[in-house]
Every structure is written in structure tokens, then in C-alpha cells.
Motif scaffolding. Sequence first.
Motif, PDB file in Angstrom:
ATOM      1  N   GLU A 251      31.718  39.849  45.440  1.00  0.00           N
ATOM      2  CA  GLU A 251      31.567  41.246  45.017  1.00  0.00           C
ATOM      3  C   GLU A 251      30.089  41.589  44.808  1.00  0.00           C
ATOM      4  O   GLU A 251      29.338  40.803  44.221  1.00  0.00           O
ATOM      5  CB  GLU A 251      32.329  41.491  43.714  1.00  0.00           C
ATOM      6  CG  GLU A 251      33.835  41.264  43.805  1.00  0.00           C
ATOM      7  CD  GLU A 251      34.567  42.378  44.528  1.00  0.00           C
ATOM      8  OE1 GLU A 251      33.920  43.364  44.925  1.00  0.00           O
ATOM      9  OE2 GLU A 251      35.804  42.244  44.719  1.00  0.00           O
ATOM     10  N   ILE A 258      36.533  41.117  33.280  1.00  0.00           N
ATOM     11  CA  ILE A 258      37.371  40.454  34.282  1.00  0.00           C
ATOM     12  C   ILE A 258      38.003  41.452  35.245  1.00  0.00           C
ATOM     13  O   ILE A 258      38.869  41.079  36.035  1.00  0.00           O
ATOM     14  CB  ILE A 258      38.478  39.589  33.617  1.00  0.00           C
ATOM     15  CG1 ILE A 258      39.330  40.429  32.656  1.00  0.00           C
ATOM     16  CG2 ILE A 258      37.869  38.404  32.904  1.00  0.00           C
ATOM     17  CD1 ILE A 258      40.584  39.722  32.184  1.00  0.00           C
ATOM     18  N   PHE A 259      37.574  42.706  35.216  1.00  0.00           N
ATOM     19  CA  PHE A 259      38.145  43.685  36.146  1.00  0.00           C
ATOM     20  C   PHE A 259      37.736  43.342  37.583  1.00  0.00           C
ATOM     21  O   PHE A 259      38.543  43.398  38.506  1.00  0.00           O
ATOM     22  CB  PHE A 259      37.687  45.101  35.805  1.00  0.00           C
ATOM     23  CG  PHE A 259      38.267  46.136  36.719  1.00  0.00           C
ATOM     24  CD1 PHE A 259      39.559  46.592  36.530  1.00  0.00           C
ATOM     25  CD2 PHE A 259      37.533  46.629  37.794  1.00  0.00           C
ATOM     26  CE1 PHE A 259      40.114  47.529  37.400  1.00  0.00           C
ATOM     27  CE2 PHE A 259      38.091  47.566  38.664  1.00  0.00           C
ATOM     28  CZ  PHE A 259      39.382  48.015  38.457  1.00  0.00           C
ATOM     29  N   PHE A 264      39.164  35.042  41.353  1.00  0.00           N
ATOM     30  CA  PHE A 264      40.235  35.652  40.562  1.00  0.00           C
ATOM     31  C   PHE A 264      41.585  35.195  41.098  1.00  0.00           C
ATOM     32  O   PHE A 264      41.652  34.403  42.040  1.00  0.00           O
ATOM     33  CB  PHE A 264      40.116  37.181  40.580  1.00  0.00           C
ATOM     34  CG  PHE A 264      40.143  37.800  41.961  1.00  0.00           C
ATOM     35  CD1 PHE A 264      39.014  37.789  42.763  1.00  0.00           C
ATOM     36  CD2 PHE A 264      41.300  38.387  42.457  1.00  0.00           C
ATOM     37  CE1 PHE A 264      39.037  38.358  44.044  1.00  0.00           C
ATOM     38  CE2 PHE A 264      41.331  38.961  43.731  1.00  0.00           C
ATOM     39  CZ  PHE A 264      40.195  38.935  44.517  1.00  0.00           C
ATOM     40  N   GLU A 268      50.984  38.049  44.877  1.00  0.00           N
ATOM     41  CA  GLU A 268      51.283  38.885  46.052  1.00  0.00           C
ATOM     42  C   GLU A 268      52.671  38.577  46.596  1.00  0.00           C
ATOM     43  O   GLU A 268      53.135  37.435  46.562  1.00  0.00           O
ATOM     44  CB  GLU A 268      50.240  38.646  47.151  1.00  0.00           C
ATOM     45  CG  GLU A 268      48.833  39.021  46.718  1.00  0.00           C
ATOM     46  CD  GLU A 268      47.918  39.290  47.898  1.00  0.00           C
ATOM     47  OE1 GLU A 268      47.517  40.443  48.095  1.00  0.00           O
ATOM     48  OE2 GLU A 268      47.606  38.333  48.631  1.00  0.00           O
ATOM     49  N   GLU A 331      42.374  50.899  39.603  1.00  0.00           N
ATOM     50  CA  GLU A 331      43.437  50.163  40.297  1.00  0.00           C
ATOM     51  C   GLU A 331      43.839  48.887  39.558  1.00  0.00           C
ATOM     52  O   GLU A 331      42.997  48.068  39.213  1.00  0.00           O
ATOM     53  CB  GLU A 331      42.933  49.785  41.704  1.00  0.00           C
ATOM     54  CG  GLU A 331      43.900  48.899  42.452  1.00  0.00           C
ATOM     55  CD  GLU A 331      43.346  48.399  43.792  1.00  0.00           C
ATOM     56  OE1 GLU A 331      42.283  48.897  44.227  1.00  0.00           O
ATOM     57  OE2 GLU A 331      43.968  47.510  44.380  1.00  0.00           O
ATOM     58  N   HIS A 336      51.186  48.239  49.805  1.00  0.00           N
ATOM     59  CA  HIS A 336      50.670  48.588  51.129  1.00  0.00           C
ATOM     60  C   HIS A 336      51.748  48.413  52.177  1.00  0.00           C
ATOM     61  O   HIS A 336      52.443  47.402  52.179  1.00  0.00           O
ATOM     62  CB  HIS A 336      49.493  47.670  51.505  1.00  0.00           C
ATOM     63  CG  HIS A 336      48.459  47.527  50.420  1.00  0.00           C
ATOM     64  ND1 HIS A 336      48.055  46.312  49.917  1.00  0.00           N
ATOM     65  CD2 HIS A 336      47.762  48.464  49.731  1.00  0.00           C
ATOM     66  CE1 HIS A 336      47.144  46.504  48.973  1.00  0.00           C
ATOM     67  NE2 HIS A 336      46.950  47.787  48.833  1.00  0.00           N
ATOM     68  N   GLY A 375      46.383  41.759  40.745  1.00  0.00           N
ATOM     69  CA  GLY A 375      45.497  40.724  40.221  1.00  0.00           C
ATOM     70  C   GLY A 375      46.000  40.283  38.855  1.00  0.00           C
ATOM     71  O   GLY A 375      46.243  41.116  37.972  1.00  0.00           O
TER      72      GLY A 375
HETATM   73  N1  GAP Z   1      46.447  41.544  50.004  1.00  0.00           N
HETATM   74  C1  GAP Z   1      46.012  42.842  49.660  1.00  0.00           C
HETATM   75  C2  GAP Z   1      44.851  42.876  48.776  1.00  0.00           C
HETATM   76  O1  GAP Z   1      44.233  41.861  48.526  1.00  0.00           O
HETATM   77  P1  GAP Z   1      43.393  44.451  47.295  1.00  0.00           P
HETATM   78  O2  GAP Z   1      43.652  45.860  46.871  1.00  0.00           O
HETATM   79  O3  GAP Z   1      42.097  44.133  47.891  1.00  0.00           O
HETATM   80  O4  GAP Z   1      44.584  44.111  48.293  1.00  0.00           O
HETATM   81  C3  GAP Z   1      44.895  43.478  45.408  1.00  0.00           C
HETATM   82  O5  GAP Z   1      43.648  43.513  46.061  1.00  0.00           O
HETATM   83  C4  GAP Z   1      44.729  43.343  43.914  1.00  0.00           C
HETATM   84  O6  GAP Z   1      43.915  42.211  43.619  1.00  0.00           O
HETATM   85  C5  GAP Z   1      44.015  44.518  43.256  1.00  0.00           C
HETATM   86  O7  GAP Z   1      44.900  45.565  42.955  1.00  0.00           O
HETATM   87  C6  GAP Z   1      43.450  43.875  42.002  1.00  0.00           C
HETATM   88  O8  GAP Z   1      44.435  43.836  40.982  1.00  0.00           O
HETATM   89  C7  GAP Z   1      43.153  42.467  42.446  1.00  0.00           C
HETATM   90  N2  GAP Z   1      41.709  42.305  42.763  1.00  0.00           N
HETATM   91  C8  GAP Z   1      41.091  42.628  43.913  1.00  0.00           C
HETATM   92  N3  GAP Z   1      39.776  42.332  43.853  1.00  0.00           N
HETATM   93  C9  GAP Z   1      39.571  41.805  42.618  1.00  0.00           C
HETATM   94  C10 GAP Z   1      38.428  41.286  41.941  1.00  0.00           C
HETATM   95  N4  GAP Z   1      37.234  41.227  42.530  1.00  0.00           N
HETATM   96  N5  GAP Z   1      38.578  40.834  40.670  1.00  0.00           N
HETATM   97  C11 GAP Z   1      39.796  40.864  40.063  1.00  0.00           C
HETATM   98  N6  GAP Z   1      40.907  41.318  40.664  1.00  0.00           N
HETATM   99  C12 GAP Z   1      40.817  41.788  41.917  1.00  0.00           C
END
Ligand code: GAP
Length: 515
Positions: A251, A258-259, A264, A268, A331, A336, A375
Motif C-alpha cells: 500500500e 489496521i484499516f 492483512f 473470502e 469499505e 463482486h 478483511g
Molecule cells: N478478492 C477481492 C478483493 O480482494 P478488495 O476489495 O481488494 O477485493 C477485499 O479487498 C477486502 O479486503 C476489503 O473489503 C477489505 O476489508 C480488505 N482489505 C483490502 N485491502 C486491505 C488492506 N490493505 N488492509 C486491510 N484490509 C484490506
Amino acid sequence: MSQQADFKKLIAHCKEYGFIYQSSEVYDGLSAVYDYGPYGVELKNNLKSYWWKSMVQMNDNIVGLDSAIFMHPKTWKASGHVDAFNDPLVDNKDSKKRYRADVLIEDYMAKIEAKINKDVVKAKKRFGDAFDEKQFRETNGRIIERQKNIDAIAARLAKAMTDGDMADLKAQLEEYGIACEVSGSKNWTEVRQFNLMFSTQLGNIAGEEGKLYLRPETAQGIFVNYLNVQKSTRQKLPFGIAQIGKAFRNEITARQFIFRMREFEQMEMQFFIRPGTQKEWYAHWKESRMNWHKAIGHPETKLRFHDHDNLAHYADAAVDIQFDFPFGFKELEGIHSRTDFDLGAHQELSGKKLQYFDPELNENYVPYVVETSIGADRMFLATMSHALIEEQVPGSDDPNNKRDVLKLHPALAPIKCAILPLKKNDERLVAKAKDVYKKLSLSFNVQYDDTGSIGKLYRRQDAIGTPFCVTVDFEALDDDTVTIRERDTLNQERVSIDKLEGIIRDKVDMKQLFV
Ligand code: GAP
């Protein structure tokens, strides 16, 4: 208390009470990486169990999987992650600080929204009970103008992101006069695409051939195993495969605790369906997942759907379940409709057939997929932020008599019951309390504590969310009864030690979340 102050308090609480620590803190920490402490790991495990139970154990057409983090590098070529899993990166030339251009623009929109909200709060104060917020928002000239501005920026941002138009993102930063929060300058580099996957190298193969990625989502482990699972479990469509596991993303902006982390955990589920039925299953999973969130006590006002403005490369429809975090609605989970994009791409690149034979249609086809993806860490943050409350102690007349209490659903609480001897230097009380602890520890995660006065021990248990405290006093030595104190009401009841297990079980059983 302001939202910012609330959030700071939450982060401090997580550290002080052993829920979450910054990773490698002795070396000043590693940004966007966190460790879960003794109570954090219990709460996270409980959240994961709640998810697993509702997905795998309570649906006879959904099965579990635990696939490896490392996958063949072609997986990520086929899935589109090598070419398209990018965020738009921009540097401020003066502070050298890196940003996501889209996040800078979103923050700019949030500032306009904050101005709208300020006007609403002011008007509420002015008009009192007669205030109609909806009408005010729809008729106030300044608010209408600002909302129009936000909508136009959002639409332009979505288009630039979908088209991969980095030049327009740069133009937007300039037009809106967005400045770096550190240097205050508007001296930006060009915006460029930055791939979010971490890579590493297989030990025995040099160069590109040996390049491996740390999976950025758990979903691909499910896709490449779908036929193995379908054949070995004799599932018929529609069926799902669920998995909980680590994912890694490099990122650009590491903010909000931890958002947004670099390492992480995701929970799924890919639901394999007959092509043409995706609308119906998408609607089904939207509703089902929203109900799951409400069942643990998260109020409707803190949850909302948000349709994606720009669709990921694999989706024909996508919606987020957003949660009202201490820093606003963001989010929490994504649902999806992924079509046959992933299976089709793996079939093409691997040269192996990934088709399903549908006995009802007497036809082979590549299934479509509806995915739910949440997540575990974000779920943890949502749960903690809703549960942590500062309140006047129930039953007290003194408004300054406050306590911090973590009002977690008892089924999620890290410790179900604390066993506290009234006096720690009375051997008979200590022995009796340890005896109660031993009995209950066969059934629940319980804790024995004699490290302070009873009042202090109660406060500590409130702060970690323990739904019950059992106090062992002198009466217990005569008649085998103890007092049991309930966290939220502070009601105390004298009960026989033999009854404790039943009383606690009744409240802390995961079943309570499904009734
Ligand atoms: N397979 C689909 C997918 O990965 P995404 O919206 O990129 O979709 C899904 O990620 C979920 O993963 C998000 O809604 C969030 O809860 C969690 N998530 C994504 N990136 C994150 C991050 N960098 N740190 C914590 N949680 C994360």
C-alpha cells in the motif's frame, strides 16, 4: 469527543489492554504492519469462527479451503494483477512524501462534505425539533452547490481511474489546489501507476523465472482449486469455496491503523454459479452479508451499501458494505460479480480445461462467480470501534464516575468469565477461586486474576469486554455459592458454583448470533 480523539483513544486502548501492538516496535515499528496481542488474537479468532460457521458449517453447498500463500507466478498474470493491480502514485517534490492521487482527491471531497455537515449541524441547532434535515439538504442553495461539486469530482475521478488516465489525475490535483499535508506545497511529480504486489525470489532459480509474488488476495487460491474441490466433494453448481488467510499489498499510503495494512487477513468466499444467474446470486449475497453484520449488533445506521464507481478489472457489478468507522464511512466488505473472468483466464493461460459439466443442461461451461470478500482486520476495527464506550457507571449518581467498557457480543468476547478471589492473601479463597477457574476452563476461555482490588479488577475486565465476573468470597467456603456480575448492567446475582457453566454457556455460545 471529536472523531479523531475517539480514534486515538481506541488505538491507545488496543495497545494498553493487549489487543494490538505496532509490529517491531522496539525498532520504531514497521509501517502498516501490526501484531495482535493476547486479547486481540482471541477476538480476531472469534470473528473468524463466526464467519466460518456462517459460511462453511451452515451452508451444505459451501466448503472450506486453505491454499498456500505462494502460487505459480502465471496465476497473477492470468488474474490481471501483474498488469492492472495498480494504484496511482504521486510524490510531493518538497516533502518527498508519497501519496495515492485518488486518495488525495477523495480527501478533498471529504473536506467539502465536512463543510456541508457543519452547515447541517448549525441549522439543527438553530431550528431545534422542527428541523427537517432531508428538506434542508435538498433546498439550501449552498449545500446544493457543494453537493453538485462533489458529484462532479467523483464522476471525473471514477472515469480517470477506469481509463487509467494518470494525466487527468495530475490535472485534478492542480485544479483543486491540493497541497501536501507535510510541506504545504503543491509541487507534485507526474502521477504514475504503482503495482501493489510484493515479490520475492525462489532460492534455486535466478532472474524473472524464479520471481514469486505474495498473494494480494486469497481468491486466486480458490479459483485454481475449484475443479479439485468440486470433484473431490462431488458438489453440484451452485456451490461455494471459502477461505481465510493472509494477503499482502504494498500500500502506498499507510494510514488509519489496521484499516489499511501491508500484511492483512481476508475471509473470502467464491460462489460458482450457472452463467446468467449472476444477478440473482449477487442480490442474495448482498442481503445475506448485510444480515451477518447486523446479527452481531452493528446497528443499521453504521452500515450502508455503496456501489462501486469504477469497477475492478474482473467485475461486472460490485458493491461495498461500508461501515461508519471513527474516520467516517469506509469499505468493510466487497461483494463482486466476477463473471467467468478468472476461471476463463486461468483456462486460457494454463491450457487446462476448467469447465463444469452441468447434468441438468447436459452442457459444459466455465462457471460464473459471485464473491464475498471481507478483511478480518477491518472487521476487527469495526467491531472494536463500535464496542468501546465511555459511560457513566450504571447505578451511580455521579456523572464523573466513568468507566471504559468494551460492549462486545458475549460470543465474541476474548475472555468469557473472570474468576476473582475477594482477597488475594487468604489461602482458602485463592484455592476455591482456582478450583472454580479449573472447572470453567474446561468449557470456556476464562481468566483467574488476583492482582488488584476487586474494583480495579472489574474495571480491567470491563475494558477487555469480559461479559461475566465471578467473585469468590467467604460465603463460598461455606455453601459453594459465588456472585456473578454482568458487564453491561452490573447486576450481581448469588448462584451455586454448579450453575455457573450453564449460565455462562447460555450467553456466550456462538449459537446466540444465529437465533
Ligand atoms: N478478492 C477481492 C478483493 O480482494 P478488495 O476489495 O481488494 O477485493 C477485499 O479487498 C477486502 O479486503 C476489503 O473489503 C477489505 O476489508 C480488505 N482489505 C483490502 N485491502 C486491505 C488492506 N490493505 N488492509 C486491510 N484490509 C484490506
